[in-house]
Write a protein that holds these residues in place. Sequence first.
Motif, PDB file in Angstrom:
ATOM      1  N   ARG A  92       0.823  -1.210   0.000  1.00  0.00           N
ATOM      2  CA  ARG A  92       0.000   0.000   0.000  1.00  0.00           C
ATOM      3  C   ARG A  92       0.859   1.263   0.000  1.00  0.00           C
ATOM      4  O   ARG A  92       0.526   2.251  -0.640  1.00  0.00           O
ATOM      5  CB  ARG A  92      -0.890   0.020   1.245  1.00  0.00           C
ATOM      6  N   ASN A  93       1.954   1.211   0.752  1.00  0.00           N
ATOM      7  CA  ASN A  93       2.812   2.390   0.920  1.00  0.00           C
ATOM      8  C   ASN A  93       3.939   2.462  -0.104  1.00  0.00           C
ATOM      9  O   ASN A  93       4.914   3.193   0.098  1.00  0.00           O
ATOM     10  CB  ASN A  93       3.398   2.415   2.336  1.00  0.00           C
ATOM     11  N   ALA A  94       3.824   1.713  -1.185  1.00  0.00           N
ATOM     12  CA  ALA A  94       4.871   1.728  -2.216  1.00  0.00           C
ATOM     13  C   ALA A  94       5.100   3.136  -2.762  1.00  0.00           C
ATOM     14  O   ALA A  94       6.206   3.484  -3.188  1.00  0.00           O
ATOM     15  CB  ALA A  94       4.502   0.779  -3.351  1.00  0.00           C
ATOM     16  N   GLY A  95       4.059   3.955  -2.735  1.00  0.00           N
ATOM     17  CA  GLY A  95       4.196   5.336  -3.220  1.00  0.00           C
ATOM     18  C   GLY A  95       5.202   6.135  -2.433  1.00  0.00           C
ATOM     19  O   GLY A  95       5.789   7.097  -2.951  1.00  0.00           O
ATOM     20  N   ASN A  96       5.452   5.774  -1.161  1.00  0.00           N
ATOM     21  CA  ASN A  96       6.447   6.476  -0.358  1.00  0.00           C
ATOM     22  C   ASN A  96       7.854   6.288  -0.903  1.00  0.00           C
ATOM     23  O   ASN A  96       8.756   7.060  -0.591  1.00  0.00           O
ATOM     24  CB  ASN A  96       6.410   5.984   1.093  1.00  0.00           C
ATOM     25  N   GLU A  97       8.038   5.242  -1.697  1.00  0.00           N
ATOM     26  CA  GLU A  97       9.349   4.973  -2.308  1.00  0.00           C
ATOM     27  C   GLU A  97       9.367   5.367  -3.780  1.00  0.00           C
ATOM     28  O   GLU A  97      10.277   4.990  -4.524  1.00  0.00           O
ATOM     29  CB  GLU A  97       9.683   3.479  -2.176  1.00  0.00           C
ATOM     30  N   GLY A  98       8.369   6.129  -4.208  1.00  0.00           N
ATOM     31  CA  GLY A  98       8.312   6.539  -5.607  1.00  0.00           C
ATOM     32  C   GLY A  98       7.828   5.450  -6.541  1.00  0.00           C
ATOM     33  O   GLY A  98       7.978   5.559  -7.758  1.00  0.00           O
ATOM     34  N   LEU A  99       7.250   4.396  -5.983  1.00  0.00           N
ATOM     35  CA  LEU A  99       6.697   3.308  -6.779  1.00  0.00           C
ATOM     36  C   LEU A  99       5.176   3.453  -6.844  1.00  0.00           C
ATOM     37  O   LEU A  99       4.580   4.220  -6.080  1.00  0.00           O
ATOM     38  CB  LEU A  99       7.072   1.956  -6.166  1.00  0.00           C
ATOM     39  N   ASN A 100       4.551   2.698  -7.733  1.00  0.00           N
ATOM     40  CA  ASN A 100       3.107   2.788  -7.916  1.00  0.00           C
ATOM     41  C   ASN A 100       2.424   1.571  -7.287  1.00  0.00           C
ATOM     42  O   ASN A 100       2.626   0.440  -7.731  1.00  0.00           O
ATOM     43  CB  ASN A 100       2.773   2.838  -9.407  1.00  0.00           C
ATOM     44  N   LEU A 198       9.761  14.068  -1.947  1.00  0.00           N
ATOM     45  CA  LEU A 198       8.540  13.470  -2.494  1.00  0.00           C
ATOM     46  C   LEU A 198       7.337  13.864  -1.632  1.00  0.00           C
ATOM     47  O   LEU A 198       6.269  14.220  -2.151  1.00  0.00           O
ATOM     48  CB  LEU A 198       8.693  11.954  -2.535  1.00  0.00           C
ATOM     49  N   ILE A 199       7.527  13.842  -0.330  1.00  0.00           N
ATOM     50  CA  ILE A 199       6.456  14.253   0.595  1.00  0.00           C
ATOM     51  C   ILE A 199       6.166  15.738   0.434  1.00  0.00           C
ATOM     52  O   ILE A 199       5.004  16.166   0.386  1.00  0.00           O
ATOM     53  CB  ILE A 199       6.867  13.933   2.049  1.00  0.00           C
ATOM     54  N   GLN A 200       7.239  16.546   0.329  1.00  0.00           N
ATOM     55  CA  GLN A 200       7.081  18.002   0.205  1.00  0.00           C
ATOM     56  C   GLN A 200       6.272  18.376  -1.043  1.00  0.00           C
ATOM     57  O   GLN A 200       5.320  19.162  -0.963  1.00  0.00           O
ATOM     58  CB  GLN A 200       8.461  18.661   0.145  1.00  0.00           C
ATOM     59  N   TYR A 201       6.629  17.798  -2.181  1.00  0.00           N
ATOM     60  CA  TYR A 201       5.941  18.162  -3.428  1.00  0.00           C
ATOM     61  C   TYR A 201       4.561  17.529  -3.536  1.00  0.00           C
ATOM     62  O   TYR A 201       3.688  18.072  -4.210  1.00  0.00           O
ATOM     63  CB  TYR A 201       6.820  17.827  -4.631  1.00  0.00           C
ATOM     64  N   SER A 202       4.347  16.408  -2.866  1.00  0.00           N
ATOM     65  CA  SER A 202       2.995  15.853  -2.803  1.00  0.00           C
ATOM     66  C   SER A 202       2.087  16.804  -2.038  1.00  0.00           C
ATOM     67  O   SER A 202       0.921  17.016  -2.411  1.00  0.00           O
ATOM     68  CB  SER A 202       3.012  14.483  -2.113  1.00  0.00           C
ATOM     69  N   GLY A 203       2.627  17.397  -0.959  1.00  0.00           N
ATOM     70  CA  GLY A 203       1.861  18.380  -0.201  1.00  0.00           C
ATOM     71  C   GLY A 203       1.506  19.592  -1.028  1.00  0.00           C
ATOM     72  O   GLY A 203       0.390  20.117  -0.953  1.00  0.00           O
ATOM     73  N   MET A 204       2.464  20.056  -1.845  1.00  0.00           N
ATOM     74  CA  MET A 204       2.197  21.198  -2.719  1.00  0.00           C
ATOM     75  C   MET A 204       1.108  20.872  -3.736  1.00  0.00           C
ATOM     76  O   MET A 204       0.232  21.689  -4.021  1.00  0.00           O
ATOM     77  CB  MET A 204       3.465  21.596  -3.482  1.00  0.00           C
ATOM     78  N   LYS A 205       1.162  19.653  -4.261  1.00  0.00           N
ATOM     79  CA  LYS A 205       0.209  19.257  -5.298  1.00  0.00           C
ATOM     80  C   LYS A 205      -1.222  19.325  -4.786  1.00  0.00           C
ATOM     81  O   LYS A 205      -2.142  19.763  -5.504  1.00  0.00           O
ATOM     82  CB  LYS A 205       0.533  17.838  -5.776  1.00  0.00           C
ATOM     83  N   TYR A 206      -1.432  18.912  -3.539  1.00  0.00           N
ATOM     84  CA  TYR A 206      -2.784  18.831  -3.001  1.00  0.00           C
ATOM     85  C   TYR A 206      -3.137  19.995  -2.073  1.00  0.00           C
ATOM     86  O   TYR A 206      -4.186  19.979  -1.432  1.00  0.00           O
ATOM     87  CB  TYR A 206      -2.959  17.501  -2.255  1.00  0.00           C
ATOM     88  N   SER A 207      -2.266  21.008  -2.009  1.00  0.00           N
ATOM     89  CA  SER A 207      -2.513  22.131  -1.104  1.00  0.00           C
ATOM     90  C   SER A 207      -3.596  23.073  -1.596  1.00  0.00           C
ATOM     91  O   SER A 207      -4.204  23.802  -0.816  1.00  0.00           O
ATOM     92  CB  SER A 207      -1.222  22.929  -0.895  1.00  0.00           C
ATOM     93  N   GLY A 208      -3.806  23.091  -2.924  1.00  0.00           N
ATOM     94  CA  GLY A 208      -4.769  24.029  -3.508  1.00  0.00           C
ATOM     95  C   GLY A 208      -4.213  25.425  -3.681  1.00  0.00           C
ATOM     96  O   GLY A 208      -4.917  26.336  -4.127  1.00  0.00           O
ATOM     97  N   LEU A 237       6.104  29.034  -1.148  1.00  0.00           N
ATOM     98  CA  LEU A 237       5.713  27.619  -1.154  1.00  0.00           C
ATOM     99  C   LEU A 237       6.926  26.713  -1.324  1.00  0.00           C
ATOM    100  O   LEU A 237       7.083  25.708  -0.627  1.00  0.00           O
ATOM    101  CB  LEU A 237       4.709  27.360  -2.279  1.00  0.00           C
ATOM    102  N   LEU A 238       7.793  27.062  -2.266  1.00  0.00           N
ATOM    103  CA  LEU A 238       8.965  26.241  -2.551  1.00  0.00           C
ATOM    104  C   LEU A 238       9.936  26.219  -1.381  1.00  0.00           C
ATOM    105  O   LEU A 238      10.651  25.234  -1.172  1.00  0.00           O
ATOM    106  CB  LEU A 238       9.672  26.756  -3.804  1.00  0.00           C
ATOM    107  N   GLU A 239       9.979  27.297  -0.610  1.00  0.00           N
ATOM    108  CA  GLU A 239      10.882  27.362   0.542  1.00  0.00           C
ATOM    109  C   GLU A 239      10.225  26.880   1.827  1.00  0.00           C
ATOM    110  O   GLU A 239      10.806  26.997   2.908  1.00  0.00           O
ATOM    111  CB  GLU A 239      11.396  28.792   0.709  1.00  0.00           C
ATOM    112  N   ASN A 240       8.988  26.374   1.710  1.00  0.00           N
ATOM    113  CA  ASN A 240       8.247  25.913   2.887  1.00  0.00           C
ATOM    114  C   ASN A 240       8.043  27.012   3.922  1.00  0.00           C
ATOM    115  O   ASN A 240       7.931  26.744   5.121  1.00  0.00           O
ATOM    116  CB  ASN A 240       8.955  24.723   3.562  1.00  0.00           C
ATOM    117  N   ARG A 292       7.622  17.852 -10.960  1.00  0.00           N
ATOM    118  CA  ARG A 292       8.723  17.649 -10.017  1.00  0.00           C
ATOM    119  C   ARG A 292       8.632  16.271  -9.352  1.00  0.00           C
ATOM    120  O   ARG A 292       9.663  15.618  -9.137  1.00  0.00           O
ATOM    121  CB  ARG A 292       8.711  18.753  -8.954  1.00  0.00           C
ATOM    122  N   LEU A 293       7.413  15.846  -9.035  1.00  0.00           N
ATOM    123  CA  LEU A 293       7.245  14.511  -8.454  1.00  0.00           C
ATOM    124  C   LEU A 293       7.748  13.440  -9.404  1.00  0.00           C
ATOM    125  O   LEU A 293       8.441  12.492  -8.996  1.00  0.00           O
ATOM    126  CB  LEU A 293       5.772  14.269  -8.121  1.00  0.00           C
TER     127      LEU A 293
END
Length: 549
Positions: A92-100, A198-208, A237-240, A292-293
């Motif tokens: 289930r968590n394969a996405g954490n390693e950049g896998l699908n 990967l976590i950082q840019y996933s957050g940006m993607k879904y931040s709205g 955003l990019l600098e958090n 970027r992801l």
Amino acid sequence: MKIIKVIGIVCLMCLWLSAAYSKAGERDLAKVMADHLQCYPLEILSFEEQNPIIIKKSVCLAAIYHKSGAEPLWVSEKGPGERAAIILKYLRNAGNEGLNPADYQVKKIERQWADLSLNSLAELDTLLTYNMVKYIHDVSYGQLKPYMVNPKLFAEAGERGFDPLKMVETIRKTEDLEAFFQSLPPQHRQYMGLKNALIQYSGMKYSGLWQKEILRKSIRPGDEDEKIIEIKKRIALLENAGVESLTTDNLSLFDDDLMKKMIRFQLNNGLEPDGIIGPKTMRELNKSPQERLDQIKVNMTRWRWHDHTLGDKYILVNIANYRLFAYETDKLKFSMPVIVGELQNQTPVFSDKIKYLELNPYWNMPPSIAKNEELPKLRKNPNYLVNKNIRLFSNWQKDGVEIDSTVIDWNAVTPSQMAGFKLRQDPGPANALGRVKFVFPNQYFVYLHDTPSKKLFSRQTRSFSHGCIRVSEPEKLAAFLLNEKDNKWDRERVNHLINLGKRKVLKIRPTIPIHITYQTAWVDKNGQINFNGDVYRRDEKLYQALFIK
């Protein structure tokens, strides 16, 4: 001739029916499992064409269950066990390693998880087995898909010698399955830094908060434009830092604070740090979190191809960033600009160990350079080799005799004949290898070396060599490699030996790992994600091989 020999049909039903079961439920599950698995062909491939067994699901499962004595591995008649739950968790968590996760049939497994019918349990066991083995391979070595698509370009991808049977045996003997799964991907700072990004840019993607495109024209410091407000939000955003960190003082002005941040952004994206938002900077600013992801995932894949343990003291070269990094006890000691192979003569990606360095080296010119580049020059100027302090020998053997290159009619010499001559440049200020050569014997005949052409290091793009890597500060690198606890070296000591003018070989003890990588996304010593250009145009090809079906 490559031949596939089919040496047997494994009828798992027979194995199941011969097993002794004490409970009726187990016997019933065994029979259903046998019906599910029976008569998978067990194919043994010839040595000449040994495709990984994991590629074909039916062959893989037949081999595994035949070897295990045809027992269910993760389920009982009561349902999936604790170890099955751990396996599903990591799939289930394969996405954490950049896998699908979809590559590991997670949804199908979840649909059958609560179904205690014997048919469903039998299928669930095999689903867990195959997808677990596949995940273990992929997170450890990278997916095989790129290799299957382009074996030459992605020769490092995956592990053709991966044995799913031994892996299943290892897992069954492993008590702490959580710790086992956690240890599979690379643990070094470069990989873990990309994982955090990967976590950082996933957050940006879904931040709205991400606007699709914020700029279409160039802007300079001192300009005032409503678009500058969006630029400041983007940088925050990019600098958090968060949009709330922006001051209310004239947000539409390109002020000194924004210029400093733009210079930092440009440095982190492999751009000329001039503080001006021109076309190249604009293109990087407008790249979406998804782009970027994708870039981060591609580069995480590349790290899985490398040794997972980089070493206590090691050299890392990033071809795509034109830079060398020296690490010791996981701390960056220094970095320096390097020159890498041009597009037609690409520097290869591999790991090895630096065994020795050579001060005031000879340069034995590769035959390809001699026939393709030097011969045309000699036809125009017979004194060319003499002027470059290059000596000519009759052949590459020890008995080769020196020849006066000025008396040869070079117009009558063919390229193949030219390749038979040995051309050697003596040590000196004009030597193509400069004053130091760093050797790690390898199949590519690639090494690090100094160069007399120092001006090229100031270029933003530095792909000019025939494949070897030119270093900008060879004395500093030599001192780092030679320095030991009981044998101190510094640049002055290295320079003293160089200035003697004599060729000298110095062994590196112990040998030091070198990792030549190709990373278009990487983290610096502060854990900051950096992006740079794709000089060899590999990212899109790798992305297509990994994610496009």
